[in-house]
Design a protein around this motif. Structure first.
Motif, PDB file in Angstrom:
ATOM      1  N   PRO A  99       0.804  -1.230   0.000  1.00 27.73           N
ATOM      2  CA  PRO A  99       0.000   0.000   0.000  1.00 27.73           C
ATOM      3  C   PRO A  99       0.833   1.274   0.000  1.00 27.73           C
ATOM      4  O   PRO A  99       1.870   1.361   0.671  1.00 27.73           O
ATOM      5  N   LEU A 100       0.381   2.258  -0.765  1.00 27.15           N
ATOM      6  CA  LEU A 100       0.922   3.608  -0.678  1.00 27.15           C
ATOM      7  C   LEU A 100       0.312   4.295   0.534  1.00 27.15           C
ATOM      8  O   LEU A 100      -0.655   3.803   1.118  1.00 27.15           O
ATOM      9  N   HIS A 101       0.862   5.438   0.922  1.00 29.57           N
ATOM     10  CA  HIS A 101       0.394   6.171   2.088  1.00 29.57           C
ATOM     11  C   HIS A 101      -0.342   7.437   1.651  1.00 29.57           C
ATOM     12  O   HIS A 101       0.029   8.077   0.667  1.00 29.57           O
ATOM     13  N   VAL A 102      -1.368   7.793   2.395  1.00 28.43           N
ATOM     14  CA  VAL A 102      -2.076   9.058   2.196  1.00 28.43           C
ATOM     15  C   VAL A 102      -1.985   9.840   3.496  1.00 28.43           C
ATOM     16  O   VAL A 102      -2.336   9.332   4.568  1.00 28.43           O
ATOM     17  N   LEU A 103      -1.495  11.083   3.410  1.00 29.55           N
ATOM     18  CA  LEU A 103      -1.243  11.893   4.595  1.00 29.55           C
ATOM     19  C   LEU A 103      -2.182  13.097   4.605  1.00 29.55           C
ATOM     20  O   LEU A 103      -2.161  13.924   3.681  1.00 29.55           O
ATOM     21  N   PHE A 104      -3.000  13.204   5.644  1.00 29.97           N
ATOM     22  CA  PHE A 104      -3.921  14.321   5.786  1.00 29.97           C
ATOM     23  C   PHE A 104      -3.229  15.494   6.479  1.00 29.97           C
ATOM     24  O   PHE A 104      -2.217  15.332   7.160  1.00 29.97           O
ATOM     25  N   ALA A 105      -3.824  16.669   6.303  1.00 32.36           N
ATOM     26  CA  ALA A 105      -3.225  17.888   6.847  1.00 32.36           C
ATOM     27  C   ALA A 105      -3.132  17.868   8.368  1.00 32.36           C
ATOM     28  O   ALA A 105      -2.255  18.505   8.951  1.00 32.36           O
ATOM     29  N   ASP A 106      -4.021  17.115   9.033  1.00 31.21           N
ATOM     30  CA  ASP A 106      -3.996  17.061  10.505  1.00 31.21           C
ATOM     31  C   ASP A 106      -2.962  16.082  11.040  1.00 31.21           C
ATOM     32  O   ASP A 106      -2.859  15.874  12.253  1.00 31.21           O
ATOM     33  N   GLY A 107      -2.186  15.479  10.129  1.00 31.22           N
ATOM     34  CA  GLY A 107      -1.128  14.567  10.541  1.00 31.22           C
ATOM     35  C   GLY A 107      -1.483  13.097  10.479  1.00 31.22           C
ATOM     36  O   GLY A 107      -0.610  12.234  10.617  1.00 31.22           O
ATOM     37  N   GLU A 130     -11.951  18.193   3.329  1.00 31.48           N
ATOM     38  CA  GLU A 130     -10.597  18.641   3.645  1.00 31.48           C
ATOM     39  C   GLU A 130     -10.333  20.016   3.020  1.00 31.48           C
ATOM     40  O   GLU A 130     -10.538  20.212   1.819  1.00 31.48           O
ATOM     41  N   SER A 131      -9.860  20.961   3.830  1.00 31.34           N
ATOM     42  CA  SER A 131      -9.529  22.291   3.319  1.00 31.34           C
ATOM     43  C   SER A 131      -8.203  22.286   2.567  1.00 31.34           C
ATOM     44  O   SER A 131      -7.950  23.144   1.723  1.00 31.34           O
ATOM     45  N   LYS A 132      -7.362  21.306   2.863  1.00 32.13           N
ATOM     46  CA  LYS A 132      -6.066  21.182   2.211  1.00 32.13           C
ATOM     47  C   LYS A 132      -5.944  19.788   1.618  1.00 32.13           C
ATOM     48  O   LYS A 132      -6.287  18.796   2.264  1.00 32.13           O
ATOM     49  N   LEU A 133      -5.454  19.719   0.378  1.00 34.07           N
ATOM     50  CA  LEU A 133      -5.343  18.435  -0.306  1.00 34.07           C
ATOM     51  C   LEU A 133      -4.396  17.502   0.431  1.00 34.07           C
ATOM     52  O   LEU A 133      -3.278  17.893   0.787  1.00 34.07           O
ATOM     53  N   PRO A 134      -4.817  16.264   0.692  1.00 40.23           N
ATOM     54  CA  PRO A 134      -3.897  15.296   1.297  1.00 40.23           C
ATOM     55  C   PRO A 134      -2.690  15.053   0.388  1.00 40.23           C
ATOM     56  O   PRO A 134      -2.737  15.311  -0.815  1.00 40.23           O
TER      57      PRO A 134
END
Length: 283
Positions: free
Chosen positions: A26-34, A55-59
């Motif tokens: 699996p690849l990783h997806v990182l959200f703005a909140d960490g 989400e206000s900011k693109l992961p």
């Protein structure tokens, strides 16, 4: 045994992903909140796209860790197996290079790497062909060589609501995003040989569908032996016009329907409808 290694960007169906000898990293997806999630593991498609819209900011997305690949190659070596690694285009992710470096680090040599030069169901087409050839008893080199030829004929045509996700994620030049972002204009994208390009534009989604249909022949037509895939992000019904065209106009049947996973969906966004196929061989 020939093991087949791929990544979650291939968006394999559960049936394909659980075939004997298939490993999906699996690849990783990182959200703005960490928060970080594993693509295809920690969230369902519905959960992911619901969150994406809030989400206000693109992961951000990131490749798997080298240790994940090293562990895989060490296990293959211990079992005396060969490995065919079919991975997301090196133009779109560092996953391919990461896997190669991992093999070199643990000095695993019984491997053939195939840079798919595509993603999602384009990548999955190559994996399904590899599985078919493995069942026929083909050797590792024979399978890899066949995929190297086939990958040059894989086509992806898609319509998206907006190019902002691709632009913000660095997958599309600003000039192209500007053209596709004009008021009322729907962009038609193509993915060929690892590059995302603006194939055409049209006013409104119905016009974009017509533009997509015209691109099919321009890109070589559909090789019926490999079928085709209807691909969507958040709304399955959005592929209905493509489904009708394939059946009623091209008289093709047996198409698959698949969903964009989080890794690719992050950069495509909601409202995507796409067609994935293998072009006919040049005469």
């Amino acid at each position: 045994m020939i093991r087949i290694l791929t990544d979650s960007a291939a968006d394999l169906t559960p049936a394909d992903a659980t075939r004997p000898g298939v490993t999906v990293v699996p690849l990783h997806v990182l959200f703005a909140d960490g928060e970080t999630i594993l693509d295809g593991v920690d969230m369902t498609g519905d959960e992911y796209y619901a969150r994406l819209t809030t989400e206000s900011k693109l992961p951000r997305t990131s490749q798997p860790s080298p240790d994940t690949f090293i562990q895989f190659f060490e296990e293959a070596a211990a079992a005396g197996d060969e490995v065919l690694a079919v991975l997301i285009s090196s133009n779109l992710s560092g996953t391919f290079q990461c896997a190669r470096l991992a093999a070199e680090t643990c000095e695993f040599e019984n491997v053939r790497f195939v840079d798919s030069r595509t993603a999602s169901q384009g990548e999955a087409i190559l994996i399904r062909e590899a599985l078919r050839l493995r069942e026929e008893g083909k050797s590792l080199d024979e399978i890899a060589d066949a995929l190297e030829e086939l990958k040059g004929r894989i086509r992806i045509l898609g319509i998206v609501d907006s190019l902002k996700h691709l632009h913000k994620g660095g997958r599309l030049p600003a000039a192209v995003a500007l053209v596709g972002g004009a008021l009322g204009i729907k962009p038609v994208l193509s993915v060929i040989d690892g590059e995302i390009k603006l194939a055409d534009t049209a006013r409104g989604r119905p016009g974009a569908m017509v533009a997509l249909f015209k691109q099919i022949d321009k890109l070589g037509g559909v090789d019926e032996r490999y079928g085709y895939v209807l691909l969507y992000s958040d709304q399955k019904t959005i592929t209905a016009p493509i489904h009708r065209y394939m059946h009623e106009n091209l008289h093709l049947s047996g198409g698959r329907v698949a969903r964009l996973g989080a890794a690719i969906g992050t950069h495509i966004g909601p409202g995507c409808a796409a067609l994935v196929f293998v072009a006919k061989e040049a005469e």
